[in-house]
Structure formats: structure tokens, C-alpha cells
Scaffold this motif. Structure first.
Motif, PDB file in Angstrom:
ATOM      1  N   SER A   1      48.211  36.662  44.123  1.00 20.43           N
ATOM      2  CA  SER A   1      47.490  36.723  42.851  1.00 20.43           C
ATOM      3  C   SER A   1      47.109  38.159  42.524  1.00 20.43           C
ATOM      4  O   SER A   1      46.874  38.974  43.421  1.00 20.43           O
ATOM      5  N   GLU A   2      47.025  38.438  41.226  1.00 18.86           N
ATOM      6  CA  GLU A   2      46.779  39.816  40.793  1.00 18.86           C
ATOM      7  C   GLU A   2      45.489  40.390  41.381  1.00 18.86           C
ATOM      8  O   GLU A   2      45.445  41.547  41.788  1.00 18.86           O
ATOM      9  N   PHE A   3      44.431  39.543  41.461  1.00 18.09           N
ATOM     10  CA  PHE A   3      43.156  40.082  41.970  1.00 18.09           C
ATOM     11  C   PHE A   3      43.243  40.438  43.453  1.00 18.09           C
ATOM     12  O   PHE A   3      42.478  41.257  43.948  1.00 18.09           O
ATOM     13  N   VAL A   4      44.205  39.834  44.171  1.00 20.77           N
ATOM     14  CA  VAL A   4      44.388  40.183  45.572  1.00 20.77           C
ATOM     15  C   VAL A   4      45.055  41.556  45.668  1.00 20.77           C
ATOM     16  O   VAL A   4      44.733  42.372  46.533  1.00 20.77           O
ATOM     17  N   LEU A   5      45.990  41.791  44.744  1.00 15.01           N
ATOM     18  CA  LEU A   5      46.702  43.068  44.739  1.00 15.01           C
ATOM     19  C   LEU A   5      45.818  44.203  44.225  1.00 15.01           C
ATOM     20  O   LEU A   5      45.957  45.340  44.637  1.00 15.01           O
ATOM     21  N   HIS A   6      44.921  43.863  43.284  1.00 19.69           N
ATOM     22  CA  HIS A   6      44.041  44.894  42.710  1.00 19.69           C
ATOM     23  C   HIS A   6      42.596  44.423  42.766  1.00 19.69           C
ATOM     24  O   HIS A   6      42.004  44.096  41.739  1.00 19.69           O
ATOM     25  N   PRO A   7      42.026  44.387  43.970  1.00 16.50           N
ATOM     26  CA  PRO A   7      40.675  43.813  44.132  1.00 16.50           C
ATOM     27  C   PRO A   7      39.616  44.555  43.316  1.00 16.50           C
ATOM     28  O   PRO A   7      38.662  43.927  42.848  1.00 16.50           O
ATOM     29  N   ASP A   8      39.796  45.860  43.122  1.00 17.41           N
ATOM     30  CA  ASP A   8      38.780  46.621  42.376  1.00 17.41           C
ATOM     31  C   ASP A   8      38.638  46.112  40.947  1.00 17.41           C
ATOM     32  O   ASP A   8      37.540  46.062  40.397  1.00 17.41           O
ATOM     33  N   ALA A   9      39.787  45.735  40.357  1.00 18.78           N
ATOM     34  CA  ALA A   9      39.785  45.283  38.969  1.00 18.78           C
ATOM     35  C   ALA A   9      39.054  43.947  38.808  1.00 18.78           C
ATOM     36  O   ALA A   9      38.614  43.606  37.713  1.00 18.78           O
ATOM     37  N   ALA A  10      38.927  43.199  39.899  1.00 17.10           N
ATOM     38  CA  ALA A  10      38.283  41.883  39.810  1.00 17.10           C
ATOM     39  C   ALA A  10      36.765  41.990  39.883  1.00 17.10           C
ATOM     40  O   ALA A  10      36.041  41.071  39.499  1.00 17.10           O
ATOM     41  N   GLU A  11      36.294  43.112  40.365  1.00 20.71           N
ATOM     42  CA  GLU A  11      34.857  43.297  40.572  1.00 20.71           C
ATOM     43  C   GLU A  11      34.057  43.084  39.287  1.00 20.71           C
ATOM     44  O   GLU A  11      34.415  43.613  38.232  1.00 20.71           O
ATOM     45  N   GLY A  12      33.000  42.307  39.369  1.00 20.76           N
ATOM     46  CA  GLY A  12      32.128  42.097  38.220  1.00 20.76           C
ATOM     47  C   GLY A  12      32.678  41.120  37.192  1.00 20.76           C
ATOM     48  O   GLY A  12      32.027  40.845  36.183  1.00 20.76           O
ATOM     49  N   ARG A  13      33.871  40.624  37.411  1.00 18.67           N
ATOM     50  CA  ARG A  13      34.445  39.677  36.456  1.00 18.67           C
ATOM     51  C   ARG A  13      34.007  38.263  36.801  1.00 18.67           C
ATOM     52  O   ARG A  13      33.600  37.982  37.925  1.00 18.67           O
ATOM     53  N   ARG A  14      34.121  37.369  35.811  1.00 18.43           N
ATOM     54  CA  ARG A  14      33.804  35.966  36.069  1.00 18.43           C
ATOM     55  C   ARG A  14      35.045  35.132  35.764  1.00 18.43           C
ATOM     56  O   ARG A  14      35.597  35.216  34.667  1.00 18.43           O
ATOM     57  N   TYR A  15      35.462  34.381  36.758  1.00 20.32           N
ATOM     58  CA  TYR A  15      36.697  33.597  36.642  1.00 20.32           C
ATOM     59  C   TYR A  15      36.387  32.122  36.416  1.00 20.32           C
ATOM     60  O   TYR A  15      35.388  31.597  36.911  1.00 20.32           O
ATOM     61  N   LEU A  16      37.276  31.467  35.688  1.00 13.12           N
ATOM     62  CA  LEU A  16      37.236  30.002  35.619  1.00 13.12           C
ATOM     63  C   LEU A  16      38.602  29.486  36.068  1.00 13.12           C
ATOM     64  O   LEU A  16      39.631  29.846  35.491  1.00 13.12           O
ATOM     65  N   PHE A  17      38.587  28.686  37.125  1.00 14.45           N
ATOM     66  CA  PHE A  17      39.826  28.066  37.591  1.00 14.45           C
ATOM     67  C   PHE A  17      39.918  26.651  37.057  1.00 14.45           C
ATOM     68  O   PHE A  17      38.930  25.910  37.073  1.00 14.45           O
TER      69      PHE A  17
END
Lengths: 464, 294
Positions: free
Chosen positions: B94-110
Motif C-alpha cells: 500500500s502507498e502509505f507503507v511505501l511513503h509512511p511520512d505522507a500518511a502522518e496526520g491523515r485520517r483514513y476510512l477503510f
């Protein structure tokens, strides 16, 4: 021997074309001992044998034929074995007519010596008699990882094992053999009788195989070197990525790559109802392309019960497939539409293929490859009805290895950059075969694997 | 190779969880990736998403719904028996695994549908371990078909349940629940939907209205899973991509779902034919009209 030169080339026995178009048994039966002996007597033993120079791995052809003629098949096998590790395979799938046989002096006025069939005879004899005189050097304690178990990997692995290296081959699929197993059909290269036994011979040298390992995902070149203790890596991962035309309708149900069509049949045995993998053939199959893979696909479609046709944009003269394969295909009732190029795949209202729209072509000026390039004739569009379209347009190397290995450079076609000996831009990492050259032949890949084995040996000896 | 089955559990009708000993895959697997599984020498290569992995134990968990001959074959295997092949991990994480910094502070809905709930779990777990907020909607036809609810509750910020018949949680489709959440003022930076193709299509249509970035994981047909066959071709943003090597995750708003659904059904009639033969054979019936040997 000069008296023998008037003997005509010994014809090779083949399965009846009507019968074989409905089964997957081998088409060519090869020579028996008498036929091989007679054919061997036709060789003139030229002082400057042009056949040897024309062989990509320079097999000492007149010498092995002389040994065969002397009744010493084991010696013939040993002579071939000096330069080739897969004689039963190469005797079947090499394009001899443009290599050894294409340069045979006898071919100038008559028929060249059937070098390929003789090689096949010797190779099969060897498999039958298990007579490979294996002279393996004592183990030197160094280990080499080989990526891919196709012709390049097998050749590299067996040479390294003979030199005393510990060799482990990693294969992504569940079966060892690469293109010999997933690509080339049973009727041209029997899997159990020939391929599996050639691989057994490599195993007998002490080479280990591990399947289900995708190097670049399951492990990496770096982890093999740094964590698993390999001293060098050889990449022989081939050219597996299929090309498509980029025309409209190419994603309709029923359009498949030749790789998919052949993998379902060869590797997954979709033609055998005891296997679970399905294949969709329909009533009429059009194969786009003119190479050996296109011939394999169209003849497979025929054997699966379909009417089958080749569509190729140049003329028959330019067909890149081996003459023998084209000839066999014709005899089996394959239709050839030359100077024809698809412009669109036609689908029904449910999104399944119902036909293919083509244009007629004519040959213009020669292009960079020296072949006259085809040009579409204005207003010549026509439709061919079919249920399945197989795209056999060539393949390119998988970018996965280059993408996951630091310092491993590729050229703009995605081929791994390597020098003539197989050294890549990354120290300790060597490569050869289709992964370096793009799609080519079994014999070239095998030759590259053997060259790389020598280079790896030199590299590791100097490193010591 | 042989891959022993360490654990096997029935999660819901026709949905099994299997934990398999596959040390190499367990070491390399990341959320979002898949494996190719084969049971028996005559078996088909089946792509299945990774539901969990444990590098130390050397095990990988997969969740399988029995929908055809091959999935049924896999599910007949018991603990102590082994899968013939277990190759992977395949595809991109998944993209957030490849770019963990970009996921910081975001809110996800699965948004997880049916058996697609399983591959959502390692993603939410990963985000949870990295301190990223993620809510989850699990959807199913009915209460008995819900899977992974306990596991998910442990790693999700908020777990929502939706059933078509209202037997548990929200009464309605996951898309309706999604609309309700947005209407209530919930803000998400990104939606990840994994489930039946039709569900992913409608999630994509719903989030497009909100301009909400959405990722889907496609379960296309595959043979090799390594880029060789092209059976998994999908049109994304007008370009043909291979699900196995370019995906399996894509921007939902770029995917041609109608084509993807059609392509997924490519061998359905052939599978049904084989399943019928298999059932007949199991019943001791010998086919005399040539169905079993075309």
C-alpha cells in the motif's frame, strides 16, 4: 568419405499432420541409430568448418559427427557437452537453418547435413544412457545464486557446479525450466521426457533449486548477497513481459497474450481435463505475429480444436519464425494471412471478441533491421470473424529486478546492461540471456549463461 | 515446495482462514500485497491477498471464499496437510507503507466488503501501529457473513458495521453508511475500499462526489502473478495496466470498473463447466456425452 556426399539428406520421420493437429505428442520423431549413422556419413569434415563459426556456442560439429560416425556416441556427447549443456533441447529448438546448417558447404548445391537432428540424436542418447561424463571439481566452498531456471540459468548453474561452486537456482514459478516449460509447447519439446531429464542432469551435478521465489519480492539480490551468504549472483530472468498493440478493443474478453495462452496450456496443462486451469479457445482463433511464439500459439489453438490463422504485417519471406515451424504449421492446416495488420479488435455487446479489423499492407523501403517496412494500403480495411485473438508481438524483460537492486542499470528497452562476459554495473552481479538481449533464442541464452559462469569464476578467484 | 497449514478456521459460511508456514513470504510481506497459492499438482494458481503475517513465526494468513473448484480444493486441506505452492509477496505494498511520512496526520476510512475484509486488516493494523487514525466500515449481506470484526475492533479507531438486511449495525449498503458519516461531518483524507468489484465501483462513484481520494485493491484474474501473462489487464486512467505488477492498488476514480468486472467473468462459464464435471465425478457418474474430455 568423399564418396558419400551424394547420399541425399536422410529425411526425418514425423507424426502424420492430420493426426498431430489433434494431439500434443511430439511432431518430429528424430533419427534412429541407422538414420543417424547414415546422415553422419554425409559430413565433409571441412578444414575450416563454417558450421562451427556459425554456431553461437561454437560446438565442434564435424568432430562430434565424426565420433558418431565411428559409432562412439558417448564421445560425440562429450564433444557437444564441452560447449552445450542442453543438446536435446537445442537439437529441437535451435534455428539451425540460419546457423550451423545455414552455412554448411553441402547446402550450397544441395541439402546441408542435418546437424540439428544429429545433435538431438546424441542428446537423447545421452539422456537415455545417463552417460554424461561428469567431471566435477572438488567443492571450493563458494556459493553462487542463479535467478531464473531457464536456458541461461541452467547453463550457468551447471558450469559453475562443474567448477566446484555451490549453486542454488531460484525460480519464480512452481516448476523449473523457464521458457522451456511455460513457453515452448509439448509437441515441439516434450516436458517429461526431455526437459525434466535435462534438469535432472543439472541436479545430478549438485545444483539446488528453490521454486516459488520471486527475486525482487520474496528475496532481493541484496539479501542473497548480504544475508544468505552468496558470493555472486547470476541473473537469467529472461524476457517475460508481453507486449500488446495498443489498438482499440484490446481488453475485450478473448484477447490474450501468447504468454498467457501458452502458459495456460504448457505450464498449467489446460488441455488436460484432469488439471484445473481453464482456457478459452472458441471456434476461431487469430494469432497476431510471425515469430516462433506465434507459430507455437497458433498450432496450440489448432490442437485445442479451433480453426486457427496467423495474421502478419510483412510477407512470408520476412516471417521471423523458423522455416520448419512455418512448414509444420501449414501442413497442420493453419491459415496464413500475410501483409495484414490489425487496426482494431471488434467486440459484441457483452464485451467479448467477435472479430478483428485489419488493413492490407505492402512493403516499402528497408528499415533499420534491413527488412522492408510494411505500409498500410489506403481503404483496404476488412474484418475477420474470430472468438479469440492471441497477441504474439514479442516480450521484454521484467523491470522488477532492476527496480529492486541498487546499482543495476538497464538500457532504454529495460534490458539489463552487461558486458560481453555478463558483468553488470553492480559488482558481483552478472546477467545473461533474454534479460540482457531482449527476447532471443535458447542457444544464445545458454551461451551467455556459460560465458557468465567463466566470468564469475574469474571474479571470485581474483576476489579471494 | 511444501507449505504446511498451521491453523484453519471457518469464519463464515464458505469463508475460511488459513495460517500457512511460509517463512520467506512472512519475512517480506507488507500490507497490500498478495500471494499465489496452489493446491496439488493439477491445481490452478490462485491469487489471494495477505490477511496477516508473522515474520518471527514464519507464517502468513490468507482468507479464502469457496467459489469454484480451485478455492474448494484449497479449503479441503486440513491442519497438518500442506499447500503445494505459496509464492509471494506479489504486487506493490500500500502507498502509505511505501511513503509512511505522507500518511502522518491523515485520517483514513477503510470500506471492507465480504471476504475483502481480510486484506483490510493488515493495513489498518499497520496504520494503528504507526499512530495513524483509521476508521473502518465492514459490510456484509447479513450478520452471519461478517468476518474479522473482533480483530478489526482492536486496531480501528471506530468500527462501523453495515448489513444489507439490518441484522447487525447499520441497515443498508456501505455506500449509504459512508454518505451518512460524511453528512454527520466526519472528515476523511482518504478512503480505501476492498471488496467485491461492484462495491468498489459504487464506493468510487460516491467518493467522487466529495472529491475524496480513494484507493481500491483489484482482485483480477491471474495466471503467474509476476507480469508474464497479462490476464489481469485493467484500464486505469485510460491506460492498460497489469494488476499484478502495477497494482494491485489503484486510484479508484481512474479504474474502468465495468471492464474489470467483465474481464473477471472471463472464465466463469468454463469454471462452472468444470465444477459440474467435478461434482458429477464425485457422485460416481461417468460422463458419456464427452463433457469431461472436450
Amino acid at each position: 568419405m568423399a564418396n558419400y556426399r551424394n547420399i541425399p539428406r536422410v529425411p526425418v520421420r514425423e507424426q502424420d499432420p492430420v493426426q498431430r493437429a489433434a494431439n500434443f505428442e511430439e511432431v518430429c520423431y528424430g533419427y534412429d541409430a541407422d538414420e543417424a549413422l547414415t546422415e553422419a556419413s554425409r559430413c565433409l569434415h571441412c578444414k575450416n568448418p563454417r558450421c562451427v563459426a556459425a554456431c553461437p556456442v561454437n560446438i565442434r560439429i564435424p568432430d562430434f559427427i565424426a565420433a558418431l560416425h565411428d559409432g562412439d556416441t558417448a564421445r560425440a556427447a562429450a564433444i557437444i557437452g564441452e560447449d552445450s549443456s542442453l543438446p536435446s533441447v537445442c537439437g529441437r529448438v535451435c534455428p539451425q537453418e540460419t546457423q550451423c546448417e545455414g552455412s554448411c558447404v553441402l547446402g550450397i548445391k544441395g541439402e546441408p547435413v542435418a546437424i540439428g537432428k544429429l545433435e538431438r540424436y546424441v542428446g537423447d542418447w545421452q539422456l537415455e544412457h545417463g552417460a554424461e561424463c561428469v567431471r566435477t571439481a572438488p567443492r571450493n566452498g563458494r556459493r553462487v545464486a542463479v535467478v531464473g531456471s531457464g536456458p541461461a540459468g541452467l547453463a550457468c548453474a551447471s558450469d559453475l557446479a562443474k567448477m566446484g561452486y555451490g549453486v542454488k537456482v531460484f525460480e519464480a514459478l512452481h516448476k523449473v525450466g523457464g521458457v522451456l516449460v511455460y513457453g515452448i509447447p509439448e509437441f515441439r519439446l516434450p516436458k517429461e521426457r526431455i526437459v525434466a531429464r535435462e534438469i535432472d542432469a543439472v541436479k545430478a551435478l549438485g545444483v539446488e533449486f528453490e521454486t516459488d521465489v520471486i527475486v525482487g519480492r520474496t528475496v532481493t539480490v541484496d539479501s542473497l548477497l548480504d544475508e544468505e551468504g552468496f558470493d555472486a549472483v547470476f541473473i537469467g530472468s529472461g524476457a517475460g513481459l508481453p507486449r500488446f498493440m495498443g489498438i482499440a478493443g484490446e481488453n475485450f474478453n478473448g484477447v490474450v497474450s501468447a504468454n498467457e495462452f501458452l502458459t495456460r496450456t504448457n505450464l498449467m496443462h489446460a488441455y488436460d481435463p484432469t488439471y484445473d486451469t481453464p482456457i478459452y479457445v472458441g471456434r476461431r482463433v487469430v494469432v497476431v505475429g510471425g515469430g516462433n511464439v506465434a507459430m507455437d500459439a497458433v498450432r496450440t489453438a489448432k490442437r485445442l480444436g479451433a480453426e486457427a490463422a496467423i495474421v502478419y504485417r510483412r510477407s512470408e519471406k520476412e516471417l521471423p519464425a523458423r522455416a520448419e515451424e512455418v512448414h509444420h504449421a501449414r501442413m497442420e492446416g493453419i491459415e496464413f494471412r500475410m501483409l495484414t495488420n490489425p487496426v482494431e479488435v471488434l467486440g459484441d455487446d457483452k464485451g467479448w471478441v467477435r472479430g478483428i479489423r485489419c488493413v492490407e499492407m505492402e512493403l516499402g523501403e528497408p528499415d533499420a533491421s534491413g527488412r522492408r517496412s510494411p505500409v498500410a494500403k489506403a481503404g483496404s480495411e476488412f474484418d475477420m470473424a474470430c472468438d479469440v485473438v492471441v497477441m504474439a508481438l514479442g516480450t521484454s524483460p521484467n523491470p522488477l529486478l532492476a527496480a529492486t537492486t541498487a546499482g543495476l542499470e538497464t538500457d532504454r528497452r529495460g534490458c539489463i546492461s552487461a558486458d560481453a562476459e555478463g558483468a553488470t554495473t553492480r559488482e558481483g552481479v552478472f546477467a545473461g540471456g533474454d534479460a540482457v538481449t531482449g527476447a532471443a533464442t535458447v542457444i544464445l541464452a545458454m551461451g551467455a549463461g556459460r560465458k557468465a559462469a567463466k566470468a564469475i569464476d574469474t571474479y571470485l578467484k581474483n576476489k579471494r | 515446495m511444501n507449505y504446511p497449514i498451521l491453523e484453519k478456521r471457518l469464519l463464515a459460511e464458505n469463508i475460511w482462514s488459513m495460517t500457512v508456514e511460509a517463512p520467506r513470504v512472512a519475512r517480506s510481506a507488507r500490507p497490500g500485497q498478495f500471494v499465489i497459492v496452489r493446491a496439488g499438482e493439477t491445481g490452478e494458481r490462485i491469487p489471494l491477498t495477505v490477511a496477516d503475517y508473522d515474520a518471527e513465526r514464519g507464517s502468513v494468513t490468507i482468507v479464502i471464499q469457496t467459489i469454484g473448484v480451485s478455492t474448494r480444493k484449497i479449503c479441503t486441506l486440513e491442519v497438518g496437510e500442506a499447500l503445494t505452492d505459496f509464492a509471494g509477496p506479489l504486487g506493490h505494498p500500500s502507498e502509505f507503507v511505501l511513503h509512511p511520512d505522507a500518511a502522518e496526520g491523515r485520517r483514513y476510512l477503510f470500506i471492507a466488503g465480504g471476504v475483502g475484509t481480510a486484506p483490510v486488516y493488515p493495513q489498518v493494523k499497520w496504520l494503528h501501529e504507526h499512530g495513524v487514525r483509521a476508521d473502518v466500515i465492514i459490510g456484509a449481506k447479513t450478520r452471519d457473513m461478517l468476518i474479522y470484526t473482533d480483530e478489526m475492533r482492536a486496531v480501528a479507531d471506530t468500527l462501523h458495521i453495515a448489513t444489507d438486511d439490518g441484522s447487525a449495525g447499520f441497515h443498508g449498503l456501505v455506500t449509504q453508511l459512508l454518505e451518512q458519516l460524511v453528512a454527520q461531518g466526519e472528515h476523511y483524507d482518504e478512503v480505501v475500499a476492498i471488496g467485491p468489484m461492484i462495491m468498489m465501483k459504487f464506493v468510487a462513484a460516491t467518493t467522487r462526489k466529495y472529491g475524496l481520494k480513494t484507493t481500491v485493491s483489484l482482485n483480477a484474474l491471474m495466471v503467474d502473478g509476476t507480469g508474464m501473462c497479462g490476464a489481469c489487464r485493467v484500464t486505469v486512467g485510460g491506460r492498460t495496466r497489469f494488476t499484478c505488477v502495477d497494482g494491485p492498488e489503484f486510484d479508484a476514480h481512474e479504474v474502468d470498473f465495468d471492464e474489470a468486472m467483465r474481464r473477471q467473468a472471463m472464465y466463469r462459464s468454463e469454471e462452472q463447466r468444470r465444477a459440474a464435471i467435478e461434482a458429477e465425478r464425485a457422485a460416481g457418474h461417468v460422463c458419456r456425452i464427452g463433457l469431461s474430455n472436450r
